[in-house]
Design a protein around this motif. Structure first.
Motif, PDB file in Angstrom:
ATOM      1  N   MET A 125       4.247 -11.637  -1.531  1.00 33.23           N
ATOM      2  CA  MET A 125       4.770 -10.441  -1.014  1.00 33.23           C
ATOM      3  C   MET A 125       4.522  -9.278  -1.677  1.00 33.23           C
ATOM      4  O   MET A 125       5.018  -8.100  -1.484  1.00 33.23           O
ATOM      5  N   LEU A 126       3.395  -9.435  -2.697  1.00 30.48           N
ATOM      6  CA  LEU A 126       3.120  -8.304  -3.545  1.00 30.48           C
ATOM      7  C   LEU A 126       2.494  -7.248  -2.764  1.00 30.48           C
ATOM      8  O   LEU A 126       2.791  -6.051  -2.932  1.00 30.48           O
ATOM      9  N   VAL A 127       1.544  -7.286  -2.029  1.00 29.77           N
ATOM     10  CA  VAL A 127       0.862  -6.509  -1.047  1.00 29.77           C
ATOM     11  C   VAL A 127       1.793  -5.860  -0.120  1.00 29.77           C
ATOM     12  O   VAL A 127       1.702  -4.472   0.145  1.00 29.77           O
ATOM     13  N   ALA A 128       2.716  -6.832   0.741  1.00 28.76           N
ATOM     14  CA  ALA A 128       3.765  -6.183   1.395  1.00 28.76           C
ATOM     15  C   ALA A 128       4.658  -5.214   0.965  1.00 28.76           C
ATOM     16  O   ALA A 128       5.261  -4.237   1.310  1.00 28.76           O
ATOM     17  N   ILE A 129       5.167  -5.683  -0.321  1.00 23.43           N
ATOM     18  CA  ILE A 129       6.059  -4.858  -1.149  1.00 23.43           C
ATOM     19  C   ILE A 129       5.422  -3.563  -1.413  1.00 23.43           C
ATOM     20  O   ILE A 129       6.103  -2.290  -1.321  1.00 23.43           O
ATOM     21  N   ALA A 130       4.096  -3.386  -1.800  1.00 23.76           N
ATOM     22  CA  ALA A 130       3.429  -2.174  -2.130  1.00 23.76           C
ATOM     23  C   ALA A 130       3.305  -1.310  -1.228  1.00 23.76           C
ATOM     24  O   ALA A 130       3.520  -0.125  -1.118  1.00 23.76           O
ATOM     25  N   HIS A 131       2.837  -1.863   0.026  1.00 23.88           N
ATOM     26  CA  HIS A 131       2.890  -1.216   1.260  1.00 23.88           C
ATOM     27  C   HIS A 131       4.268  -0.636   1.773  1.00 23.88           C
ATOM     28  O   HIS A 131       4.394   0.685   1.984  1.00 23.88           O
ATOM     29  N   ASP A 132       5.431  -1.206   1.690  1.00 22.38           N
ATOM     30  CA  ASP A 132       6.659  -1.003   2.034  1.00 22.38           C
ATOM     31  C   ASP A 132       7.175   0.294   1.167  1.00 22.38           C
ATOM     32  O   ASP A 132       7.864   1.234   1.617  1.00 22.38           O
ATOM     33  N   LEU A 133       7.000   0.008  -0.123  1.00 24.47           N
ATOM     34  CA  LEU A 133       7.375   1.066  -1.234  1.00 24.47           C
ATOM     35  C   LEU A 133       6.327   2.129  -1.074  1.00 24.47           C
ATOM     36  O   LEU A 133       6.750   3.308  -2.004  1.00 24.47           O
ATOM     37  N   ASP A 134       5.341   2.133  -0.762  1.00 23.93           N
ATOM     38  CA  ASP A 134       4.219   3.184  -0.726  1.00 23.93           C
ATOM     39  C   ASP A 134       3.744   3.225  -2.163  1.00 23.93           C
ATOM     40  O   ASP A 134       3.831   4.509  -2.627  1.00 23.93           O
ATOM     41  N   ALA A 135       3.636   2.187  -2.967  1.00 29.30           N
ATOM     42  CA  ALA A 135       3.359   2.359  -4.403  1.00 29.30           C
ATOM     43  C   ALA A 135       2.061   1.449  -4.354  1.00 29.30           C
ATOM     44  O   ALA A 135       1.581   0.627  -3.594  1.00 29.30           O
ATOM     45  N   PRO A 136       1.269   1.806  -5.433  1.00 27.72           N
ATOM     46  CA  PRO A 136       0.065   1.300  -5.861  1.00 27.72           C
ATOM     47  C   PRO A 136       0.175  -0.304  -6.207  1.00 27.72           C
ATOM     48  O   PRO A 136       1.245  -0.607  -6.715  1.00 27.72           O
ATOM     49  N   LEU A 137      -0.436  -1.135  -5.643  1.00 28.68           N
ATOM     50  CA  LEU A 137      -0.531  -2.732  -5.938  1.00 28.68           C
ATOM     51  C   LEU A 137      -0.383  -2.957  -7.617  1.00 28.68           C
ATOM     52  O   LEU A 137       0.506  -3.760  -7.738  1.00 28.68           O
ATOM     53  N   GLY A 138      -0.796  -2.252  -8.512  1.00 29.50           N
ATOM     54  CA  GLY A 138      -0.834  -2.499  -9.832  1.00 29.50           C
ATOM     55  C   GLY A 138       0.526  -2.313 -10.435  1.00 29.50           C
ATOM     56  O   GLY A 138       0.937  -2.989 -10.930  1.00 29.50           O
ATOM     57  N   SER A 139       1.402  -1.499  -9.943  1.00 27.19           N
ATOM     58  CA  SER A 139       2.777  -0.948  -9.847  1.00 27.19           C
ATOM     59  C   SER A 139       3.613  -1.999  -9.665  1.00 27.19           C
ATOM     60  O   SER A 139       4.599  -2.553 -10.328  1.00 27.19           O
ATOM     61  N   VAL A 140       3.313  -2.776  -8.471  1.00 29.08           N
ATOM     62  CA  VAL A 140       4.058  -3.977  -8.146  1.00 29.08           C
ATOM     63  C   VAL A 140       3.875  -5.177  -8.673  1.00 29.08           C
ATOM     64  O   VAL A 140       4.924  -5.820  -9.264  1.00 29.08           O
ATOM     65  N   VAL A 141       2.351  -5.349  -9.228  1.00 29.15           N
ATOM     66  CA  VAL A 141       2.132  -6.395 -10.142  1.00 29.15           C
ATOM     67  C   VAL A 141       2.755  -6.331 -11.424  1.00 29.15           C
ATOM     68  O   VAL A 141       3.553  -7.196 -12.047  1.00 29.15           O
ATOM     69  N   ARG A 142       3.225  -5.108 -11.913  1.00 28.61           N
ATOM     70  CA  ARG A 142       3.811  -4.725 -13.333  1.00 28.61           C
ATOM     71  C   ARG A 142       5.267  -5.061 -13.011  1.00 28.61           C
ATOM     72  O   ARG A 142       5.645  -5.755 -13.989  1.00 28.61           O
ATOM     73  N   ALA A 143       5.787  -4.848 -11.870  1.00 34.38           N
ATOM     74  CA  ALA A 143       7.231  -5.113 -11.638  1.00 34.38           C
ATOM     75  C   ALA A 143       7.335  -6.726 -11.694  1.00 34.38           C
ATOM     76  O   ALA A 143       8.288  -7.177 -12.286  1.00 34.38           O
ATOM     77  N   ALA A 144       6.300  -7.508 -11.135  1.00 35.99           N
ATOM     78  CA  ALA A 144       6.452  -8.918 -11.258  1.00 35.99           C
ATOM     79  C   ALA A 144       6.343  -9.339 -12.625  1.00 35.99           C
ATOM     80  O   ALA A 144       6.956 -10.347 -13.135  1.00 35.99           O
ATOM     81  N   GLY A 145       5.198  -8.551 -13.342  1.00 37.21           N
ATOM     82  CA  GLY A 145       5.293  -8.925 -14.850  1.00 37.21           C
ATOM     83  C   GLY A 145       6.575  -8.680 -15.722  1.00 37.21           C
ATOM     84  O   GLY A 145       6.873  -9.543 -16.761  1.00 37.21           O
ATOM     85  N   ALA A 146       7.441  -7.492 -15.066  1.00 32.18           N
ATOM     86  CA  ALA A 146       8.660  -7.342 -15.985  1.00 32.18           C
ATOM     87  C   ALA A 146       9.454  -8.612 -15.657  1.00 32.18           C
ATOM     88  O   ALA A 146      10.271  -8.922 -16.544  1.00 32.18           O
ATOM     89  N   TYR A 147       9.402  -9.187 -14.487  1.00 36.91           N
ATOM     90  CA  TYR A 147      10.409 -10.240 -14.244  1.00 36.91           C
ATOM     91  C   TYR A 147       9.882 -11.530 -15.146  1.00 36.91           C
ATOM     92  O   TYR A 147      10.816 -11.933 -15.952  1.00 36.91           O
TER      93      TYR A 147
END
Length: 394
Positions: A32-54
């Motif tokens: 869901m990384l790409v879908a989350i990035a689109h929904d939050l209007d955020a760069p994919l890299g920032s969402v990947v980093r959020a996954a990295g935080a997990y």
């Protein structure tokens, strides 16, 4: 401990459920990384980093849960953390920014992080060493089902509804399991006295134990790092979120099938042979993706990664339960922590290249890292011999 033998099928089933829920939550985010990035209007890299935080919090919390489980019990620790994990996961579904998502998912990861190591320590406490890998492989059935359902279901749900639904589902599942684990008997635990720092001292003075932890760090970067980036890599190559999720879900099917195979082979093959086979599968998997990120390449990679996980990871994981019996809980906790810290580091390093779509470089690096990992792990394991008492239960 022989009294626990009668409840073994129930114990295995409950431990598999714990592995299933924790793994389901862990793998739900990747498709869901790409879908989350689109929904939050955020760069994919920032969402990947959020996954990295997990993965980072999941990893660094492991030693804490090992100490807690020594003091309060394996089952009590699993129940408490799953309860808190369920709450955190449901809260993360309401995230409005990538930063909030990273914080809430990190908290959920820290709590879910206790489930699998506690289950593994439980097996170490109650299952004889010469047959332990068989049960570790059986524990991976829960991991396989969680991986497959999360990989497939998350992509579909994100396409037809919302990515937020998945985190609500994992939260509710964790709450239900926290209640169900009340039926699992606590194993006997041997206390060696001293403070919680004593087992850490044992670990620090054992070169082979430190080596096993280093292997886990590298393995996390190679195996978990690759499977995390597999869905966005296929989407970057033109696949839809649903298709990428379905292709990644093959990994769970592969783990499920290979778990049964490895459970049988572990009774006849040497540990070094299993490590070599798993490392070879990881190298080929990453090499395939380095050349192409098509759906066909993704499916082939998912199959190979499933073999790598069950053959190499289960062997290293079993080794972690044997290498230092006097500090088993600490070693297993640090092992799991190293695994997910390695995955987190891979996600952080990969974020920039993922934003640029340079997945070939990332997967080529994974293949390169898998080579020394396989060679070193095989060589050291071949020279190592178990020592110390082990559980009496078959």
């Amino acid at each position: 401990m022989s009294t626990q033998a009668e409840s073994r099928p129930t114990a295995i089933s409950l431990l598999q459920s714990a592995a299933f829920v924790a793994t389901f939550d862990r793998f739900a985010m990747s498709p869901m990384l790409v879908a989350i990035a689109h929904d939050l209007d955020a760069p994919l890299g920032s969402v990947v980093r959020a996954a990295g935080a997990y993965f980072l919090v999941y990893g660094v919390s492991q030693p804490v849960w090992g100490i807690v489980s020594d003091r309060f019990g394996r089952v009590a620790t699993m129940r408490m953390t799953l309860l808190l994990a369920g709450i955190c996961s449901i809260v993360s579904a309401g995230s409005g920014t990538a930063l909030v998502l990273g914080v809430t998912r990190g908290l959920a990861g820290g709590m879910f992080g206790a489930a699998y190591p506690a289950a593994l320590i439980y097996l170490g406490d109650t299952v004889r060493a010469d047959v332990r890998q068989r049960d570790v492989a059986r524990l991976m059935v829960g991991t396989a089902l969680g991986t497959a359902l999360a990989s497939v279901g998350a992509g579909v749900v994100a396409d037809v509804a919302s990515w937020r639904v998945m985190f609500v589902l994992t939260g509710l599942a964790a709450l239900a399991l926290a209640a169900r684990l009340g039926a699992l008997p606590e194993p006997e635990r041997v206390h060696h006295g001293g403070t919680f720092l004593r087992p850490m001292g044992y670990v620090g003075r054992s070169p082979v134990t430190l080596f096993v932890l280093l292997c886990a760090l590298a393995e996390g970067a190679v195996l978990l790092g690759t499977i995390t980036l597999l869905p966005p890599a296929m989407e970057n190559a033109g696949a839809s979120t649903t298709v990428a999720g379905l292709a990644t879900g093959v990994y769970g099917v592969s783990v499920f099938a290979c778990s049964a195979l490895v459970a049988r082979l572990s009774q006849r093959w040497r540990a070094t042979t299993l490590i070599t086979m798993g490392a070879a599968a990881a190298i080929v998997a990453c090499a395939v993706l380095a050349v192409s990120q098509s759906v066909a390449a993704g499916v082939a990679t998912a199959i190979l990664l499933g073999l790598a996980w069950t053959a190499m990871h289960s062997t290293l994981q079993t080794w972690a339960t044997e290498v230092l019996p006097i500090a088993r809980a600490t070693v297993v906790s640090f092992f799991a922590g190293s695994l997910f810290v390695g995955s987190s580091l891979a996600a952080v390093i990969a974020a920039g290249l993922a934003d640029e779509g340079r997945y070939g470089v990332l997967f080529a690096a994974g293949a390169a890292l898998a080579v020394p990992l396989g060679l070193a792990a095989t060589a050291v394991r071949a020279r190592w011999h178990a020592a110390g008492p082990t559980p009496l239960r078959p």
